[in-house]
Design an enzyme around this catalytic site. Sequence first.
Site, PDB file in Angstrom:
ATOM      1  N   ALA A  65       0.870  -1.169   0.000  1.00  0.00           N
ATOM      2  CA  ALA A  65       0.000   0.000   0.000  1.00  0.00           C
ATOM      3  C   ALA A  65       0.911   1.224   0.000  1.00  0.00           C
ATOM      4  O   ALA A  65       2.073   1.136   0.396  1.00  0.00           O
ATOM      5  CB  ALA A  65      -0.894  -0.024   1.232  1.00  0.00           C
ATOM      6  N   GLY A 110       0.780  -5.052   1.002  1.00  0.00           N
ATOM      7  CA  GLY A 110      -0.431  -5.120   0.172  1.00  0.00           C
ATOM      8  C   GLY A 110      -0.184  -5.804  -1.173  1.00  0.00           C
ATOM      9  O   GLY A 110      -1.121  -6.331  -1.772  1.00  0.00           O
ATOM     10  N   GLU A 113      -0.346  -9.448  -0.425  1.00  0.00           N
ATOM     11  CA  GLU A 113      -1.768  -9.711  -0.161  1.00  0.00           C
ATOM     12  C   GLU A 113      -2.576  -9.715  -1.467  1.00  0.00           C
ATOM     13  O   GLU A 113      -3.485 -10.524  -1.641  1.00  0.00           O
ATOM     14  CB  GLU A 113      -2.313  -8.663   0.818  1.00  0.00           C
ATOM     15  CG  GLU A 113      -1.719  -8.833   2.214  1.00  0.00           C
ATOM     16  CD  GLU A 113      -1.991  -7.644   3.126  1.00  0.00           C
ATOM     17  OE1 GLU A 113      -1.708  -6.503   2.727  1.00  0.00           O
ATOM     18  OE2 GLU A 113      -2.488  -7.862   4.246  1.00  0.00           O
ATOM     19  N   GLU A 133       4.750  -5.270   7.426  1.00  0.00           N
ATOM     20  CA  GLU A 133       3.950  -4.255   8.133  1.00  0.00           C
ATOM     21  C   GLU A 133       4.385  -4.007   9.562  1.00  0.00           C
ATOM     22  O   GLU A 133       4.368  -2.861  10.028  1.00  0.00           O
ATOM     23  CB  GLU A 133       2.458  -4.645   8.120  1.00  0.00           C
ATOM     24  CG  GLU A 133       1.759  -4.425   6.790  1.00  0.00           C
ATOM     25  CD  GLU A 133       1.884  -5.588   5.825  1.00  0.00           C
ATOM     26  OE1 GLU A 133       2.717  -6.485   6.053  1.00  0.00           O
ATOM     27  OE2 GLU A 133       1.137  -5.607   4.837  1.00  0.00           O
TER      28      GLU A 133
HETATM   29  N1  DAK Z   1       4.628   3.194  -0.893  1.00  0.00           N
HETATM   30  C1  DAK Z   1       4.993   4.369  -1.459  1.00  0.00           C
HETATM   31  N2  DAK Z   1       6.119   4.518  -2.178  1.00  0.00           N
HETATM   32  C2  DAK Z   1       6.911   3.443  -2.302  1.00  0.00           C
HETATM   33  C3  DAK Z   1       6.609   2.178  -1.736  1.00  0.00           C
HETATM   34  C4  DAK Z   1       5.380   2.084  -0.998  1.00  0.00           C
HETATM   35  N3  DAK Z   1       4.965   0.929  -0.446  1.00  0.00           N
HETATM   36  N4  DAK Z   1       7.601   1.304  -2.023  1.00  0.00           N
HETATM   37  C5  DAK Z   1       8.477   1.991  -2.755  1.00  0.00           C
HETATM   38  N5  DAK Z   1       8.073   3.278  -2.936  1.00  0.00           N
HETATM   39  C6  DAK Z   1       8.762   4.341  -3.650  1.00  0.00           C
HETATM   40  C7  DAK Z   1       9.972   4.821  -2.902  1.00  0.00           C
HETATM   41  O1  DAK Z   1       9.619   5.755  -1.897  1.00  0.00           O
HETATM   42  C8  DAK Z   1      10.803   5.438  -4.001  1.00  0.00           C
HETATM   43  O2  DAK Z   1      10.294   6.707  -4.298  1.00  0.00           O
HETATM   44  P1  DAK Z   1      11.276   7.963  -4.584  1.00  0.00           P
HETATM   45  O3  DAK Z   1      12.129   8.088  -3.384  1.00  0.00           O
HETATM   46  O4  DAK Z   1      12.041   7.551  -5.823  1.00  0.00           O
HETATM   47  O5  DAK Z   1      10.334   9.114  -4.804  1.00  0.00           O
HETATM   48  C9  DAK Z   1      10.502   4.538  -5.186  1.00  0.00           C
HETATM   49  O6  DAK Z   1       9.289   3.847  -4.867  1.00  0.00           O
HETATM   50  C10 DAK Z   1      11.570   3.496  -5.418  1.00  0.00           C
HETATM   51  O7  DAK Z   1      11.777   2.784  -4.202  1.00  0.00           O
HETATM   52  P2  DAK Z   1      13.238   2.570  -3.567  1.00  0.00           P
HETATM   53  O8  DAK Z   1      14.156   3.683  -3.944  1.00  0.00           O
HETATM   54  O9  DAK Z   1      13.046   2.305  -2.119  1.00  0.00           O
HETATM   55  O10 DAK Z   1      13.679   1.229  -4.328  1.00  0.00           O
HETATM   56  P3  DAK Z   1      14.696   0.121  -3.826  1.00  0.00           P
HETATM   57  O11 DAK Z   1      14.915  -0.781  -4.981  1.00  0.00           O
HETATM   58  O12 DAK Z   1      15.883   0.741  -3.152  1.00  0.00           O
HETATM   59  O13 DAK Z   1      13.910  -0.679  -2.695  1.00  0.00           O
HETATM   60  C11 DAK Z   1      11.943  -1.844  -1.773  1.00  0.00           C
HETATM   61  C12 DAK Z   1      12.778  -1.431  -3.049  1.00  0.00           C
HETATM   62  C13 DAK Z   1      10.676  -2.507  -2.271  1.00  0.00           C
HETATM   63  C14 DAK Z   1      12.755  -2.834  -0.934  1.00  0.00           C
HETATM   64  C15 DAK Z   1      11.664  -0.554  -0.954  1.00  0.00           C
HETATM   65  O14 DAK Z   1      11.106   0.438  -1.839  1.00  0.00           O
HETATM   66  C16 DAK Z   1      10.705  -0.792   0.153  1.00  0.00           C
HETATM   67  O15 DAK Z   1      11.069  -1.333   1.200  1.00  0.00           O
HETATM   68  N6  DAK Z   1       9.445  -0.368  -0.040  1.00  0.00           N
HETATM   69  C17 DAK Z   1       8.426  -0.461   0.964  1.00  0.00           C
HETATM   70  C18 DAK Z   1       7.954  -1.881   1.063  1.00  0.00           C
HETATM   71  C19 DAK Z   1       6.944  -2.045   2.148  1.00  0.00           C
HETATM   72  O16 DAK Z   1       7.216  -1.823   3.355  1.00  0.00           O
HETATM   73  N7  DAK Z   1       5.730  -2.430   1.768  1.00  0.00           N
HETATM   74  C20 DAK Z   1       4.661  -2.617   2.695  1.00  0.00           C
HETATM   75  C21 DAK Z   1       3.901  -1.341   2.743  1.00  0.00           C
HETATM   76  S1  DAK Z   1       2.711  -1.436   4.041  1.00  0.00           S
HETATM   77  C22 DAK Z   1      -4.544  -1.127   5.648  1.00  0.00           C
HETATM   78  C23 DAK Z   1      -4.538  -2.203   4.826  1.00  0.00           C
HETATM   79  C24 DAK Z   1      -3.365  -2.586   4.197  1.00  0.00           C
HETATM   80  C25 DAK Z   1      -2.212  -1.888   4.378  1.00  0.00           C
HETATM   81  C26 DAK Z   1      -2.249  -0.811   5.174  1.00  0.00           C
HETATM   82  C27 DAK Z   1      -3.413  -0.404   5.800  1.00  0.00           C
HETATM   83  N8  DAK Z   1      -5.732  -0.759   6.362  1.00  0.00           N
HETATM   84  C28 DAK Z   1      -6.698  -1.768   6.631  1.00  0.00           C
HETATM   85  C29 DAK Z   1      -5.922   0.588   6.783  1.00  0.00           C
HETATM   86  C30 DAK Z   1      -1.019  -2.329   3.713  1.00  0.00           C
HETATM   87  C31 DAK Z   1       0.156  -1.902   4.139  1.00  0.00           C
HETATM   88  C32 DAK Z   1       1.356  -2.100   3.346  1.00  0.00           C
HETATM   89  O17 DAK Z   1       1.358  -2.659   2.277  1.00  0.00           O
END
Ligand code: DAK
Length: 259
Positions: A65, A110, A113, A133
């Site tokens: 997400a 997400g 998921e 998460e």
């Molecule tokens: N959201 C927003 N932007 C993201 C992103 C994300 N999940 N993942 C990556 N990006 C963006 C980065 O910020 C970066 O943007 P700029 O800095 O270039 O503007 C760009 O994509 C490229 O990412 P990286 O520079 O970080 O790329 P790397 O190859 O170095 O790293 C990575 C790739 C996938 C390991 C890293 O980007 C990363 O760790 N990303 C986050 C992964 C993550 O934690 N995903 C889980 C998100 S939490 C809910 C229901 C569901 C959810 C929430 C609430 N409710 C019921 C309310 C779900 C939650 C989630 O999914």
Amino acid sequence: MEYKNIVFQKEDKVAVLTISRPKALNALNSETLKELDLVIDEIANDDEIYAVILTGEGKAFVAGADISEMKDLDVISGRKFGQLGNRVFRKLESLEKPVIAAVNGFALGGGCELSMACDIRIASSKAKFGQPEVGLGITPGFGGTQRLPRLVGLGMAKELIYTAKIIKADEALRIGLVNKVVEPEELLAEARALANIIAGQAPIAVSLCKAAINKGMQLDIDSAIAYEAEIFGECFSTEDQKNGMTAFIEKTEKCFKNK
Ligand code: DAK
């Protein structure tokens, strides 16, 4: 219909959906979730589509997400965001057509998921999976705590969720999270080949199988078998059942009409 963050292509009986927000690694913001909602309806209403492939553009399937959108949510807007995501994921899971996730890269949070709301997952050897998460101070919110244990078992799901660790495609295959791992350049061809085999079967029967499996898994075995019997009976109201069986007996080519 044109979408901003989703590319929708129809290839004969197969729809290919590509989440396309590569600058944010295809992270699901509410705009993309709303588009997904609309495109699923479009597919549901198209009788010519028998199977769906879902993939991502660039190096991610979906990196979760959208954290930048979620960061400042309050309880009410967080709940709204969660409700939207859950409704869309459930709609995808209940779509009366089989959906194959072709996981090309990061499938985190997400994104993992989303892949689990699909029927079958094929992964590129470059794919990575995880539910990170708890490292962000939240619980998986788009069904991860529910679908992951159903797919890989309680112990493995708890380990993945509690540790937030990211696993590679071969580990995802070992624990049963994905059906197959292929080289990146073969991923879409592999998904298309599988989708075409499925699309060559009687579509109503495939759709009823999906309903029987998904619903049956939530029921006790006696209720599930009773549901299967009901679904089995329904097949006999279709032209495709008559066509399929007649073709077998008469040794002719079968020709399903989705009727
Ligand atoms: N959201 C927003 N932007 C993201 C992103 C994300 N999940 N993942 C990556 N990006 C963006 C980065 O910020 C970066 O943007 P700029 O800095 O270039 O503007 C760009 O994509 C490229 O990412 P990286 O520079 O970080 O790329 P790397 O190859 O170095 O790293 C990575 C790739 C996938 C390991 C890293 O980007 C990363 O760790 N990303 C986050 C992964 C993550 O934690 N995903 C889980 C998100 S939490 C809910 C229901 C569901 C959810 C929430 C609430 N409710 C019921 C309310 C779900 C939650 C989630 O999914």
